[in-house]
Scaffold this active site. Sequence first.
Site, PDB file in Angstrom:
ATOM      1  CB  VAL A 106      -2.315   4.550   6.547  1.00  0.00           C
ATOM      2  CG1 VAL A 106      -2.102   5.367   5.273  1.00  0.00           C
ATOM      3  CG2 VAL A 106      -1.180   4.812   7.544  1.00  0.00           C
ATOM      4  CE1 TYR A 142       3.014  -4.015  11.958  1.00  0.00           C
ATOM      5  CE2 TYR A 142       1.730  -2.682  13.502  1.00  0.00           C
ATOM      6  CZ  TYR A 142       2.405  -2.810  12.300  1.00  0.00           C
ATOM      7  OH  TYR A 142       2.483  -1.747  11.449  1.00  0.00           O
ATOM      8  CG  ASP A 180       6.540  -6.268  -1.856  1.00  0.00           C
ATOM      9  OD1 ASP A 180       6.103  -5.211  -1.331  1.00  0.00           O
ATOM     10  OD2 ASP A 180       6.147  -7.402  -1.525  1.00  0.00           O
ATOM     11  CE  LYS A 206       6.114  -1.909  11.573  1.00  0.00           C
ATOM     12  NZ  LYS A 206       6.837  -1.594  10.348  1.00  0.00           N
ATOM     13  CG  PHE A 209      -1.704   1.114   1.604  1.00  0.00           C
ATOM     14  CD1 PHE A 209      -2.122   2.036   0.658  1.00  0.00           C
ATOM     15  CD2 PHE A 209      -2.086   1.308   2.939  1.00  0.00           C
ATOM     16  CE1 PHE A 209      -2.882   3.143   1.027  1.00  0.00           C
ATOM     17  CE2 PHE A 209      -2.850   2.398   3.317  1.00  0.00           C
ATOM     18  CZ  PHE A 209      -3.234   3.323   2.362  1.00  0.00           C
ATOM     19  CE  LYS A 253      -2.406  -3.226   4.871  1.00  0.00           C
ATOM     20  NZ  LYS A 253      -1.998  -2.098   5.715  1.00  0.00           N
TER      21      LYS A 253
END
Length: 336
Positions: free
Chosen positions: A191, A160, A42, A164, A20, A199
Amino acid sequence: MPEKQDFSDKTILITGAGGFIGSALCFYFQENFPKAKIIAIDCFRNNEYFSNGNLKALGHFKNLLGFKGLLLSGNINDKTLLKKLENEYKFDYIFHQAAISDTTVKEQACMLQINVNAYEDLLKIAIKHKANIVYASSAAVYGDASSPQSLGSEAPQNIYGFSKLMMDNISYEYLKNDLDISIVGLRYFNVYGKGEFYKGKTASTVLQFAHQILAKKAPKLFENSDKIFRDFVYIKDVVKANILGANPKKSGVYNIGTAVARSFQDIADILQAKLGTTYNCEYIPNPYLGQYQFFTQADIVQSEQNLGFSPSFSLEDGISDYLEEIKRLFDKEMKK
Ligand SMILES: NC(=O)c1ccc[n+]([C@@H]2O[C@H](COP(=O)([O-])OP(=O)(O)OC[C@H]3O[C@@H](n4cnc5c(N)ncnc54)[C@H](O)[C@@H]3O)[C@@H](O)[C@H]2O)c1
């Protein structure tokens, strides 16, 4: 968009380019700096799934239709690929978006290897090439910290968010040294916008509710959605933040949101108003209780001071800008 930065003739690495945000960055540079050399990486989707039933990698070639730069399909954990990047190119900028972006993934080792280890490897390449690096962190680092979420109140509730936060810690560690480059971590809030369709279940609720409405169904929300608030930030503002992050006043980690909290109910209501429908929403139990953020609102004071970032799109503006693409996707992709 910021005006003073010139990326012409620069060599730019974009990881997560089939996803994205990465694909939006590819097209930003292609359209605004056609002389820039863009290397897009990717690993793309490959029919491999996590235990939550979602795809391991979400990259999709359709996100890059029209892209004219150089594409490398590969895994950022692959040392051979990393060596190739280090030896065969000389990057001026690195925009690192590749990650397991699915907040509901439970596989800890895999999450940490991809999100954390690969980041440090790319950071080493950035230092060697003297390339400023901007990478995607996340508001998930804040977990259930109180709002507005500010740096220093991190409390991740899932692997997750933890991954980060570990990326941000690596940045702080490296920034203790005298570096020739800038390092900027961007803690994106929620976002939404063009490029998120592939996604699937992890695309924003803006897209999901809109497609339910276009299918002539009531939008399906979690119970008490009028009391669940998030800071929803539009893709064009996220691209802008990346551009500003490439030449910051000060390296560091910054929140990227609108600084306004809106409810999931607001999204459904705005969409119904714009699409001219009046369905009664359907409310379902929230299966993520215990690891779910109920109120996020970015504190963007430092992002304004050190990046010059301020959002241009309210939720209403972002949805208006996105609506034609949402309808196009519904006609071209959903009706198959
Ligand atoms: N979209 C959001 O709301 C949001 C919020 C906060 C943070 N982020 C972060 O922003 C970044 C971009 O997110 P996105 O929404 O574009 O997600 P995305 O899943 O669409 O993009 C991530 C891309 O990384 C690729 N990838 C995954 N593992 C890889 C690997 N090992 N090697 C190479 N490529 C790999 C995927 O194929 C995918 O195309 C991610 O780091 C994500 O964690 C996103």
